[in-house]
Design a protein around this motif. Sequence first.
Motif, PDB file in Angstrom:
ATOM      1  N   SER A  71      24.739  -6.371  30.657  1.00  0.00           N
ATOM      2  CA  SER A  71      25.723  -5.325  30.399  1.00  0.00           C
ATOM      3  C   SER A  71      25.258  -4.019  31.033  1.00  0.00           C
ATOM      4  O   SER A  71      24.070  -3.811  31.281  1.00  0.00           O
ATOM      5  N   GLU A  72      26.220  -3.139  31.292  1.00  0.00           N
ATOM      6  CA  GLU A  72      25.898  -1.873  31.941  1.00  0.00           C
ATOM      7  C   GLU A  72      25.173  -0.897  31.017  1.00  0.00           C
ATOM      8  O   GLU A  72      24.305  -0.131  31.433  1.00  0.00           O
ATOM      9  N   MET A  73      25.546  -0.931  29.719  1.00  0.00           N
ATOM     10  CA  MET A  73      25.040   0.096  28.817  1.00  0.00           C
ATOM     11  C   MET A  73      25.218  -0.358  27.379  1.00  0.00           C
ATOM     12  O   MET A  73      26.113  -1.148  27.063  1.00  0.00           O
ATOM     13  N   ALA A 101      24.730   2.046  33.894  1.00  0.00           N
ATOM     14  CA  ALA A 101      25.830   2.996  33.728  1.00  0.00           C
ATOM     15  C   ALA A 101      25.429   4.421  34.091  1.00  0.00           C
ATOM     16  O   ALA A 101      26.248   5.337  34.008  1.00  0.00           O
ATOM     17  N   GLY A 102      24.172   4.610  34.497  1.00  0.00           N
ATOM     18  CA  GLY A 102      23.719   5.943  34.868  1.00  0.00           C
ATOM     19  C   GLY A 102      22.533   6.398  34.037  1.00  0.00           C
ATOM     20  O   GLY A 102      21.974   5.646  33.227  1.00  0.00           O
ATOM     21  N   GLU A 103      22.139   7.654  34.224  1.00  0.00           N
ATOM     22  CA  GLU A 103      20.972   8.209  33.532  1.00  0.00           C
ATOM     23  C   GLU A 103      21.306   8.572  32.093  1.00  0.00           C
ATOM     24  O   GLU A 103      22.360   9.139  31.808  1.00  0.00           O
ATOM     25  N   ILE A 104      20.394   8.250  31.184  1.00  0.00           N
ATOM     26  CA  ILE A 104      20.517   8.595  29.777  1.00  0.00           C
ATOM     27  C   ILE A 104      19.385   9.540  29.415  1.00  0.00           C
ATOM     28  O   ILE A 104      18.224   9.306  29.782  1.00  0.00           O
ATOM     29  N   GLN A 105      19.692  10.604  28.704  1.00  0.00           N
ATOM     30  CA  GLN A 105      18.681  11.494  28.168  1.00  0.00           C
ATOM     31  C   GLN A 105      18.636  11.302  26.658  1.00  0.00           C
ATOM     32  O   GLN A 105      19.667  11.134  26.015  1.00  0.00           O
ATOM     33  N   ALA A 106      17.428  11.318  26.108  1.00  0.00           N
ATOM     34  CA  ALA A 106      17.264  11.041  24.684  1.00  0.00           C
ATOM     35  C   ALA A 106      16.293  12.031  24.059  1.00  0.00           C
ATOM     36  O   ALA A 106      15.394  12.552  24.725  1.00  0.00           O
ATOM     37  N   LYS A 107      16.479  12.241  22.748  1.00  0.00           N
ATOM     38  CA  LYS A 107      15.554  13.056  21.960  1.00  0.00           C
ATOM     39  C   LYS A 107      15.267  12.312  20.668  1.00  0.00           C
ATOM     40  O   LYS A 107      16.178  11.947  19.935  1.00  0.00           O
ATOM     41  N   VAL A 108      13.975  12.085  20.404  1.00  0.00           N
ATOM     42  CA  VAL A 108      13.544  11.318  19.235  1.00  0.00           C
ATOM     43  C   VAL A 108      13.001  12.259  18.178  1.00  0.00           C
ATOM     44  O   VAL A 108      12.148  13.110  18.455  1.00  0.00           O
ATOM     45  N   MET A 138      39.613   2.802  27.301  1.00  0.00           N
ATOM     46  CA  MET A 138      38.737   3.839  27.840  1.00  0.00           C
ATOM     47  C   MET A 138      37.461   3.194  28.354  1.00  0.00           C
ATOM     48  O   MET A 138      36.858   2.353  27.686  1.00  0.00           O
ATOM     49  N   GLU A 139      37.041   3.590  29.550  1.00  0.00           N
ATOM     50  CA  GLU A 139      35.736   3.188  30.084  1.00  0.00           C
ATOM     51  C   GLU A 139      34.715   4.215  29.616  1.00  0.00           C
ATOM     52  O   GLU A 139      34.816   5.400  29.932  1.00  0.00           O
ATOM     53  N   LEU A 140      33.730   3.771  28.847  1.00  0.00           N
ATOM     54  CA  LEU A 140      32.671   4.670  28.402  1.00  0.00           C
ATOM     55  C   LEU A 140      31.332   3.986  28.664  1.00  0.00           C
ATOM     56  O   LEU A 140      30.642   3.570  27.755  1.00  0.00           O
ATOM     57  N   GLY A 141      31.026   3.870  29.965  1.00  0.00           N
ATOM     58  CA  GLY A 141      29.868   3.085  30.370  1.00  0.00           C
ATOM     59  C   GLY A 141      30.230   1.622  30.472  1.00  0.00           C
ATOM     60  O   GLY A 141      29.869   0.934  31.423  1.00  0.00           O
ATOM     61  N   VAL A 142      30.939   1.124  29.474  1.00  0.00           N
ATOM     62  CA  VAL A 142      31.474  -0.238  29.453  1.00  0.00           C
ATOM     63  C   VAL A 142      32.926  -0.166  28.977  1.00  0.00           C
ATOM     64  O   VAL A 142      33.341   0.822  28.372  1.00  0.00           O
TER      65      VAL A 142
END
Length: 269
Positions: A71-73, A101-108, A138-142
């Motif tokens: 899967s893409e995301m 699906a592209g770059e993901i930024q995260a904060k833990v 709607m396309e939202l990554g998938v």
Amino acid sequence: MINYRKIQSNGNNFLLLDNMDLMYKSEDLSKLAIRDCDVKKGIGADGILVLEPSKKNDFKMRIINANGFESEMCGNGARCVARYTHEQGMTEAKMSFETLAGEIQAKVNENMVKITMGNYGLNLISNGFKHGIKYHFMELGVPHVVIFQEDNAFYSLEEMRNIGRVFDTDHDTFARGTNVNFVRKLSDGNIDVITYERGVEDITDSCGTGSCASAVLSSKRYEMKSPIEVQNIGGINRVYFTENDHSVEVLLEGKVFYSGYIQCEPLAN
């Protein structure tokens, strides 16, 4: 032996596999997902989260669904790998990683993880009527179909499962298949979402991208403001969004939990 970490977010549960040394090829990962995600013959999971090296980000996340297809995301999965890599000392609390699906930024922040889901064109949202059901897409990554239950008859879980399969296998309309979300408004700023996930080919306890697509479309329908709390079977996702001229930027927040380490036999030759 193959070493997994079992991890889940809102009941969306995964096997996490460290493949930073690229020991496992795509064909191997597909076979592992089919074998080990099987709830009766394997360990049982919605998919395998795979960590691999990236040339431009902290790492790459791949998601191999239980049916063996990539899967893409996956929003919930992305939160899981963010917490894991931070606690393993592989990344800082703030990180970026690569997906199809592209770059993901995260904060833990301990067991709470917030991720960027991307910027999506509002002009790409469409409406339709198919199989006797009024829906939105709607396309939202998938790809995601969103069905507001007040537009249609109230569905049991079994009916939702059957409807999800009908839409997902309608490749004339949805070439890559589609996830299907059944949405019910609970109150201002709160919705209930039950998601049939392609790849898993069943209803899951939670879907991060499904929560986001449902929240964005609910904000349009009910004039809800950010953030929207999304009640899934497995718990609550919180969706933040900022609408620009013709697009919407989306962030997803929720909790992540571990349930243990698991060893499996290697693939047969």
